[in-house]
Design a protein around this motif. Sequence first.
Motif, PDB file in Angstrom:
ATOM      1  N   SER A  73      46.668  30.780  40.420  1.00  0.00           N
ATOM      2  CA  SER A  73      46.495  29.815  41.506  1.00  0.00           C
ATOM      3  C   SER A  73      45.901  30.501  42.726  1.00  0.00           C
ATOM      4  O   SER A  73      46.142  31.684  42.978  1.00  0.00           O
ATOM      5  N   LEU A  74      45.117  29.738  43.494  1.00  0.00           N
ATOM      6  CA  LEU A  74      44.528  30.234  44.730  1.00  0.00           C
ATOM      7  C   LEU A  74      44.895  29.302  45.873  1.00  0.00           C
ATOM      8  O   LEU A  74      44.901  28.067  45.712  1.00  0.00           O
ATOM      9  N   ASP A  75      45.180  29.879  47.033  1.00  0.00           N
ATOM     10  CA  ASP A  75      45.426  29.077  48.226  1.00  0.00           C
ATOM     11  C   ASP A  75      44.116  28.494  48.735  1.00  0.00           C
ATOM     12  O   ASP A  75      43.056  29.107  48.614  1.00  0.00           O
ATOM     13  N   VAL A  76      44.193  27.303  49.287  1.00  0.00           N
ATOM     14  CA  VAL A  76      43.011  26.640  49.840  1.00  0.00           C
ATOM     15  C   VAL A  76      43.251  26.371  51.319  1.00  0.00           C
ATOM     16  O   VAL A  76      44.093  25.548  51.689  1.00  0.00           O
ATOM     17  N   VAL A  77      42.522  27.100  52.170  1.00  0.00           N
ATOM     18  CA  VAL A  77      42.612  26.897  53.614  1.00  0.00           C
ATOM     19  C   VAL A  77      41.363  26.188  54.114  1.00  0.00           C
ATOM     20  O   VAL A  77      41.429  25.159  54.776  1.00  0.00           O
ATOM     21  N   ASN A  78      40.216  26.758  53.789  1.00  0.00           N
ATOM     22  CA  ASN A  78      38.932  26.138  54.121  1.00  0.00           C
ATOM     23  C   ASN A  78      37.908  26.605  53.083  1.00  0.00           C
ATOM     24  O   ASN A  78      38.218  27.404  52.190  1.00  0.00           O
ATOM     25  N   GLN A  79      36.683  26.127  53.193  1.00  0.00           N
ATOM     26  CA  GLN A  79      35.673  26.436  52.193  1.00  0.00           C
ATOM     27  C   GLN A  79      35.349  27.922  52.134  1.00  0.00           C
ATOM     28  O   GLN A  79      35.257  28.507  51.048  1.00  0.00           O
ATOM     29  N   ALA A  80      35.178  28.554  53.283  1.00  0.00           N
ATOM     30  CA  ALA A  80      34.831  29.977  53.314  1.00  0.00           C
ATOM     31  C   ALA A  80      35.945  30.825  52.705  1.00  0.00           C
ATOM     32  O   ALA A  80      35.687  31.738  51.917  1.00  0.00           O
ATOM     33  N   GLN A  81      37.194  30.520  53.078  1.00  0.00           N
ATOM     34  CA  GLN A  81      38.319  31.291  52.545  1.00  0.00           C
ATOM     35  C   GLN A  81      38.438  31.119  51.040  1.00  0.00           C
ATOM     36  O   GLN A  81      38.682  32.077  50.307  1.00  0.00           O
ATOM     37  N   LEU A  82      38.254  29.899  50.538  1.00  0.00           N
ATOM     38  CA  LEU A  82      38.363  29.637  49.112  1.00  0.00           C
ATOM     39  C   LEU A  82      37.253  30.360  48.345  1.00  0.00           C
ATOM     40  O   LEU A  82      37.503  30.966  47.295  1.00  0.00           O
ATOM     41  N   ALA A  83      36.037  30.329  48.869  1.00  0.00           N
ATOM     42  CA  ALA A  83      34.916  30.980  48.195  1.00  0.00           C
ATOM     43  C   ALA A  83      35.127  32.489  48.100  1.00  0.00           C
ATOM     44  O   ALA A  83      34.945  33.089  47.034  1.00  0.00           O
ATOM     45  N   LEU A  84      35.538  33.114  49.201  1.00  0.00           N
ATOM     46  CA  LEU A  84      35.767  34.557  49.195  1.00  0.00           C
ATOM     47  C   LEU A  84      36.960  34.924  48.312  1.00  0.00           C
ATOM     48  O   LEU A  84      36.916  35.910  47.576  1.00  0.00           O
ATOM     49  N   GLY A  85      38.028  34.119  48.388  1.00  0.00           N
ATOM     50  CA  GLY A  85      39.206  34.373  47.562  1.00  0.00           C
ATOM     51  C   GLY A  85      38.904  34.224  46.080  1.00  0.00           C
ATOM     52  O   GLY A  85      39.379  35.008  45.254  1.00  0.00           O
ATOM     53  N   PHE A  86      38.089  33.244  45.749  1.00  0.00           N
ATOM     54  CA  PHE A  86      37.718  33.030  44.349  1.00  0.00           C
ATOM     55  C   PHE A  86      36.875  34.191  43.826  1.00  0.00           C
ATOM     56  O   PHE A  86      37.119  34.707  42.724  1.00  0.00           O
ATOM     57  N   ALA A  87      35.878  34.626  44.594  1.00  0.00           N
ATOM     58  CA  ALA A  87      35.026  35.739  44.172  1.00  0.00           C
ATOM     59  C   ALA A  87      35.852  37.013  43.995  1.00  0.00           C
ATOM     60  O   ALA A  87      35.645  37.773  43.034  1.00  0.00           O
ATOM     61  N   LYS A  88      36.796  37.256  44.881  1.00  0.00           N
ATOM     62  CA  LYS A  88      37.654  38.439  44.768  1.00  0.00           C
ATOM     63  C   LYS A  88      38.545  38.343  43.531  1.00  0.00           C
ATOM     64  O   LYS A  88      38.761  39.332  42.821  1.00  0.00           O
ATOM     65  N   PHE A  89      39.055  37.150  43.258  1.00  0.00           N
ATOM     66  CA  PHE A  89      39.898  36.935  42.079  1.00  0.00           C
ATOM     67  C   PHE A  89      39.116  37.219  40.794  1.00  0.00           C
ATOM     68  O   PHE A  89      39.607  37.910  39.894  1.00  0.00           O
ATOM     69  N   VAL A  90      37.894  36.708  40.706  1.00  0.00           N
ATOM     70  CA  VAL A  90      37.056  36.947  39.529  1.00  0.00           C
ATOM     71  C   VAL A  90      36.788  38.438  39.377  1.00  0.00           C
ATOM     72  O   VAL A  90      36.866  38.991  38.265  1.00  0.00           O
ATOM     73  N   GLU A  91      36.474  39.100  40.471  1.00  0.00           N
ATOM     74  CA  GLU A  91      36.202  40.540  40.427  1.00  0.00           C
ATOM     75  C   GLU A  91      37.403  41.315  39.890  1.00  0.00           C
ATOM     76  O   GLU A  91      37.263  42.168  39.009  1.00  0.00           O
ATOM     77  N   GLU A  92      38.585  41.013  40.380  1.00  0.00           N
ATOM     78  CA  GLU A  92      39.790  41.715  39.934  1.00  0.00           C
ATOM     79  C   GLU A  92      40.046  41.497  38.449  1.00  0.00           C
ATOM     80  O   GLU A  92      40.357  42.436  37.704  1.00  0.00           O
ATOM     81  N   GLN A  93      39.931  40.255  38.000  1.00  0.00           N
ATOM     82  CA  GLN A  93      40.220  39.942  36.601  1.00  0.00           C
ATOM     83  C   GLN A  93      39.202  40.571  35.657  1.00  0.00           C
ATOM     84  O   GLN A  93      39.560  41.087  34.592  1.00  0.00           O
ATOM     85  N   GLU A  94      37.941  40.555  36.033  1.00  0.00           N
ATOM     86  CA  GLU A  94      36.917  41.123  35.155  1.00  0.00           C
ATOM     87  C   GLU A  94      36.990  42.654  35.140  1.00  0.00           C
ATOM     88  O   GLU A  94      36.743  43.283  34.108  1.00  0.00           O
ATOM     89  N   ASN A  95      37.332  43.266  36.266  1.00  0.00           N
ATOM     90  CA  ASN A  95      37.518  44.716  36.288  1.00  0.00           C
ATOM     91  C   ASN A  95      38.662  45.142  35.377  1.00  0.00           C
ATOM     92  O   ASN A  95      38.560  46.123  34.627  1.00  0.00           O
ATOM     93  N   LYS A  96      39.766  44.409  35.441  1.00  0.00           N
ATOM     94  CA  LYS A  96      40.917  44.716  34.586  1.00  0.00           C
ATOM     95  C   LYS A  96      40.565  44.555  33.109  1.00  0.00           C
ATOM     96  O   LYS A  96      40.921  45.379  32.276  1.00  0.00           O
ATOM     97  N   PHE A  97      39.858  43.512  32.819  1.00  0.00           N
ATOM     98  CA  PHE A  97      39.474  43.246  31.439  1.00  0.00           C
ATOM     99  C   PHE A  97      38.590  44.362  30.898  1.00  0.00           C
ATOM    100  O   PHE A  97      38.790  44.876  29.795  1.00  0.00           O
ATOM    101  N   GLN A  98      37.593  44.763  31.675  1.00  0.00           N
ATOM    102  CA  GLN A  98      36.673  45.795  31.212  1.00  0.00           C
ATOM    103  C   GLN A  98      37.372  47.126  31.006  1.00  0.00           C
ATOM    104  O   GLN A  98      37.147  47.825  30.017  1.00  0.00           O
ATOM    105  N   ALA A  99      38.239  47.506  31.947  1.00  0.00           N
ATOM    106  CA  ALA A  99      38.956  48.767  31.813  1.00  0.00           C
ATOM    107  C   ALA A  99      39.816  48.780  30.558  1.00  0.00           C
ATOM    108  O   ALA A  99      39.893  49.778  29.839  1.00  0.00           O
ATOM    109  N   ALA A 100      40.465  47.651  30.269  1.00  0.00           N
ATOM    110  CA  ALA A 100      41.315  47.565  29.089  1.00  0.00           C
ATOM    111  C   ALA A 100      40.500  47.655  27.808  1.00  0.00           C
ATOM    112  O   ALA A 100      40.903  48.318  26.849  1.00  0.00           O
ATOM    113  N   VAL A 101      39.350  46.994  27.794  1.00  0.00           N
ATOM    114  CA  VAL A 101      38.501  47.029  26.598  1.00  0.00           C
ATOM    115  C   VAL A 101      38.005  48.444  26.322  1.00  0.00           C
ATOM    116  O   VAL A 101      38.035  48.916  25.183  1.00  0.00           O
TER     117      VAL A 101
END
Length: 300
Positions: A214-242
């Motif tokens: 889940s992601l918090d929604v405050v405004n459009q800018a915050q959601l966009a930056l939070g979403f991009a950071k979330f994707v980055e974290e998840q994909e980094n973890k996935f790649q390291a594990a693979v």
Amino acid sequence: MINIRNKVSEKKKERAIQNLLTQAPPGEFRKSFDDLSLLVQDEKLMRQQGEWAGNKYCKKYFVPLNIDGHQVLLAHHNELGDQRFFDSHSRLSFKFDVLENQLKDIESHGVLRNEAECLRMVVSYALKIYVSNHFPSGNCNVLRKTIKNKEFLIACIEDHHYKVSNFWNGLWKSKWIFSVTPFLTQVIGSIYVKAHFFKHINFHIDISKDVQDSLDVVNQAQLALGFAKFVEEQENKFQAAVLEELQELTIVLKKTLRRDLPVTRTYIDWQRIVNDMKLVMYPVHGYISYSKNALCNWIT
């Protein structure tokens, strides 16, 4: 001698052609089509089934197209029906002929400029920054979808390396979906890596992982930056594990295959395979525990 080709019904031929073409590894659709055409020897049938399978293949692997300098990913989510796709950036709809590798029937396609569309544009901008920083030649699109009067954003990411001269092809793709809701939104994602090595051996690797948070929604800018950071974290973890599991797989397969495979006077360079996989999976490393019970599909 009995002609077996004439004994096979037309429907069985169609199903066989569709199944074989849609299973073609990334970057190898046209080569698979040409090889299969030599066996079937029916140009009209191959053309019909090739168009259908090509459309499915493009959506399966997020095939990127260049429209006026802008990369458009073909996916289920920007398909209009009748094998037509649309691009929010250029506001065009079109068909793509994978056999001829060209766009067809290009038409204008209107986009409603509401709050959801503004959010889509902001999220797209933030995601492109992440993709440009982490992938050598990655592409991404953010799409809108309305389901039962509820707006959703779908982010698609794709990067690939097709090295036929070096006997391997590889693809990284991911998809992320969340609804446009206030205060809190749930993100559902999937990450997928596929590689095909075909020098001395026929080796396929298929790895995927589903993500939900889940992601918090405050405004459009915050959601966009939070979403991009979330994707980055998840994909980094996935790649390291693979990569970690591939290192372990190298050791396990060396021991196992040394006993099971016949002597062919060739060898399997597992370290090179692992190194090549690092080119397929480029994002910066993170860490996560990952089960290897569904890591790869070995085909002898």
